[in-house]
Design a protein around this motif. Structure first.
Motif, mmCIF file in Angstrom:
data_model
loop_
_atom_site.group_PDB
_atom_site.id
_atom_site.type_symbol
_atom_site.label_atom_id
_atom_site.label_comp_id
_atom_site.label_asym_id
_atom_site.label_seq_id
_atom_site.Cartn_x
_atom_site.Cartn_y
_atom_site.Cartn_z
ATOM 1 N N ALA A 371 0.394 -57.955 36.213
ATOM 2 C CA ALA A 371 -0.314 -58.206 34.959
ATOM 3 C C ALA A 371 -0.742 -56.869 34.361
ATOM 4 C CB ALA A 371 -1.536 -59.086 35.207
ATOM 5 N N ARG A 372 -0.663 -56.761 33.047
ATOM 6 C CA ARG A 372 -1.037 -55.538 32.334
ATOM 7 C C ARG A 372 -1.723 -55.926 31.036
ATOM 8 N NH1 ARG A 372 1.939 -51.877 28.764
ATOM 9 N NH2 ARG A 372 3.709 -53.301 28.862
ATOM 10 N N TRP A 373 -2.914 -55.356 30.783
ATOM 11 C CA TRP A 373 -3.687 -55.719 29.594
ATOM 12 C C TRP A 373 -4.585 -54.546 29.217
ATOM 13 C CZ3 TRP A 373 -4.546 -57.006 34.539
ATOM 14 C CH2 TRP A 373 -5.836 -56.873 35.055
ATOM 15 N N SER A 374 -5.336 -54.692 28.141
ATOM 16 C CA SER A 374 -6.140 -53.563 27.668
ATOM 17 C C SER A 374 -7.635 -53.857 27.585
ATOM 18 C CB SER A 374 -5.643 -53.092 26.291
ATOM 19 O OG SER A 374 -5.688 -54.162 25.356
ATOM 20 N N GLU A 375 -8.040 -55.096 27.446
ATOM 21 C CA GLU A 375 -9.445 -55.428 27.211
ATOM 22 C C GLU A 375 -10.153 -55.790 28.516
ATOM 23 O OE1 GLU A 375 -11.076 -55.027 24.438
ATOM 24 O OE2 GLU A 375 -9.225 -54.330 23.456
ATOM 25 N N PRO A 376 -11.263 -55.121 28.852
ATOM 26 C CA PRO A 376 -12.007 -55.464 30.074
ATOM 27 C C PRO A 376 -12.447 -56.924 30.124
ATOM 28 C CG PRO A 376 -12.740 -53.345 29.217
ATOM 29 C CD PRO A 376 -11.817 -53.916 28.192
ATOM 30 N N ALA A 377 -12.687 -57.533 28.984
ATOM 31 C CA ALA A 377 -13.117 -58.935 28.961
ATOM 32 C C ALA A 377 -12.056 -59.878 29.518
ATOM 33 C CB ALA A 377 -13.484 -59.346 27.531
ATOM 34 N N GLU A 378 -10.812 -59.401 29.593
ATOM 35 C CA GLU A 378 -9.723 -60.244 30.088
ATOM 36 C C GLU A 378 -9.489 -60.080 31.589
ATOM 37 O OE1 GLU A 378 -6.105 -59.843 27.879
ATOM 38 O OE2 GLU A 378 -7.151 -59.556 25.982
ATOM 39 N N ASP A 379 -10.246 -59.227 32.255
ATOM 40 C CA ASP A 379 -9.964 -58.914 33.660
ATOM 41 C C ASP A 379 -9.836 -60.171 34.513
ATOM 42 O OD1 ASP A 379 -10.113 -56.277 32.917
ATOM 43 O OD2 ASP A 379 -11.893 -55.800 34.121
ATOM 44 N N ARG A 380 -10.834 -61.010 34.469
ATOM 45 C CA ARG A 380 -10.846 -62.178 35.351
ATOM 46 C C ARG A 380 -9.685 -63.117 35.058
ATOM 47 N NH1 ARG A 380 -16.130 -66.086 36.414
ATOM 48 N NH2 ARG A 380 -15.111 -67.511 37.906
#
Length: 449
Positions: A371-380
């Motif tokens: 998984a790869r993303w940019s926003e900390p709010a999406e971590d979980r």
């Protein structure tokens, strides 16, 4: 805090540079591949010599600081970066020396794969290395080392002739088949548990400079029969071919192979690949070997938040193909991770299992869910989706690659090494690092074997 007398004494020991919080280069040194990692070492030793590595290890022990070792910084959980500890930054020690007649390369412990590839390709030579050029040679090799040449020439660790290593006591030792042979066994797959390797001697192979990549894209609803045929074709493919498959964030399924060697020979596989099904697109390219080794670099940059899970698959029955395609959730859901397969076999399986600490040589495919993303709010959300997708494949798993372990802890180590090997590695840990100085890794704890 580290007082000024300690700082002065450390500076005087070094050929390289001591970097402290707030100084130029500090934030660059502590920034690694996974942007989720945001830890602050008390000091960073930018090592310019083996003597610097010795000094760094002794300093960490004298000051009772946790010790991390940084090269490429590709550990998904940021094991190189010790909070309030001492980071050994090996990157200034990035030299590569080649003897094209003897087909040998001597690679310093801080070198990246790109440096190794560039130097040896001047002579049409190579050794097995990973698929992203800014990966560290050290971490890759010590965990095993998969790459496009592995089916022809074995894993990266299978091509090591000797290691030079700094121990937890600050001694410098050499390991080969005739010198410290048990350490040589353990360093080939046992990770960074026993010391800091400052030089690798590699065996090289005449591979030329050319490659072929073939990739066929299928919509999800037509992918199952195509992957069945791809799986069956892999079973009889030449060793120059490494079969790959993936499901990306766009929901499309890609299946194909990478060929290192004469592209004309690789093209002989294309009619069978075209018979896999009805692809929506075909991509056939002939990159140079160096271009092939850099092809994933842009995708694998250092600004994204990341999480992954991996398995070794001893087989890939139809039910496993279906689970691979589902990715843990129903088609159409947002935020799905990418999943991929890379074929093992060939020369990897030729090496007797007891020859090195690396295990699971009879693996058919390595599975990675990333998984790869940019926003900390999406971590979980993103991490949960990756865990669910990987759980779908767990019933078919036979083990795990230590270099793809994330936050599994001791359970992950037990998946990477069968009990007999783990016991042998524990004995080796007792001999070289009984106080577990090197524990920021997928740790083999000292104690009773």
């Amino acid at each position: 805090m580290t007082d000024s007398s300690n700082v002065t004494a450390i500076h005087e020991r070094l050929d390289g540079r001591l970097v402290l919080p707030g100084e130029a280069g500090y934030d660059e040194a502590r920034s690694v591949w996974n942007a989720m990692v945001d830890r602050r070492p008390r000091m960073v030793v930018r090592c310019a010599s083996v003597g610097d590595v010795v000094a760094a290890v002794r300093t960490a022990r004298e000051l009772d600081l946790e010790l991390g070792v940084r090269c490429g910084g590709h550990s998904i959980v940021g094991l190189a970066v010790p909070e309030e500890g001492l980071m050994v930054d090996l990157r200034p020690m990035g030299g590569v020396r080649v003897d094209p007649v003897r087909r040998r390369a001597w690679v310093q412990g801080g070198a990246l794969l790109g440096a190794l590839d560039r130097e040896v390709q001047r002579y049409g030579l190579a050794t097995t290395a990973g698929n992203v050029s800014h990966t560290g040679v050290g971490g890759l090799t010590l965990g095993g080392g998969m790459g496009w040449l592995a089916r022809q020439y074995g894993l990266t660790c299978d091509n090591v002739v000797s290691f030079t290593m700094v121990t937890a006591d600050g001694d410098v030792v050499r390991a080969s088949r005739t010198e410290n042979p048990e350490l040589f066994w353990g360093l080939r797959g046992g990770g960074g548990n026993f010391g800091i390797v400052t030089e690798f001697e590699f065996r090289l192979h005449p591979v030329g400079t050319r490659a072929l990549v073939a990739e066929y894209t299928f919509p999800l609803d037509r992918a199952l029969p195509a992957l069945r045929a791809w799986r069956d074709l892999n079973a009889r493919a030449p060793r120059q071919a490494t079969f790959t498959a993936s499901v990306g964030g766009d929901g499309l399924v890609r299946a194909g192979f990478v060929w290192v060697g004469d592209p004309g020979q690789g093209r002989l596989l294309l009619p069978e690949m075209r018979a896999l099904g009805r692809p929506v697109s075909e991509r056939v390219a002939e990159p140079s070997y160096l271009e092939l080794q850099r092809v994933d670099d842009s995708v694998q940059g250092h600004t994204s938040r990341r999480y992954w899970k991996g398995h070794y698959l001893g087989g890939f029955p139809d039910a496993a193909i279906e689970a691979f395609l589902r990715r843990g959730v129903a088609a159409g859901d947002a935020g799905l991770p990418s999943v991929s397969l890379q074929a093992y076999g060939g020369a990897i399986a030729d090496v007797p299992d007891q020859d090195a600490a690396f295990s699971h040589r009879n693996t058919l495919f390595e599975y990675v869910c990333a998984a790869r993303w940019s926003e900390p709010a999406e971590d979980r959300t993103r991490m949960g989706a990756a865990r669910r997708a990987a759980a779908e494949l767990e019933p078919y798993a036979t083990g795990a690659y230590v270099n793809v372990l994330s936050d599994e802890g001791a359970e992950g180590v037990r998946r990477a090494y069968p009990p007999g090997k783990l016991a042998r590695l524990t004995v080796l840990k007792n001999a070289f690092d009984p106080h577990n100085v090197f524990h920021l890794n997928h740790n083999i704890r000292p104690g009773r074997a």
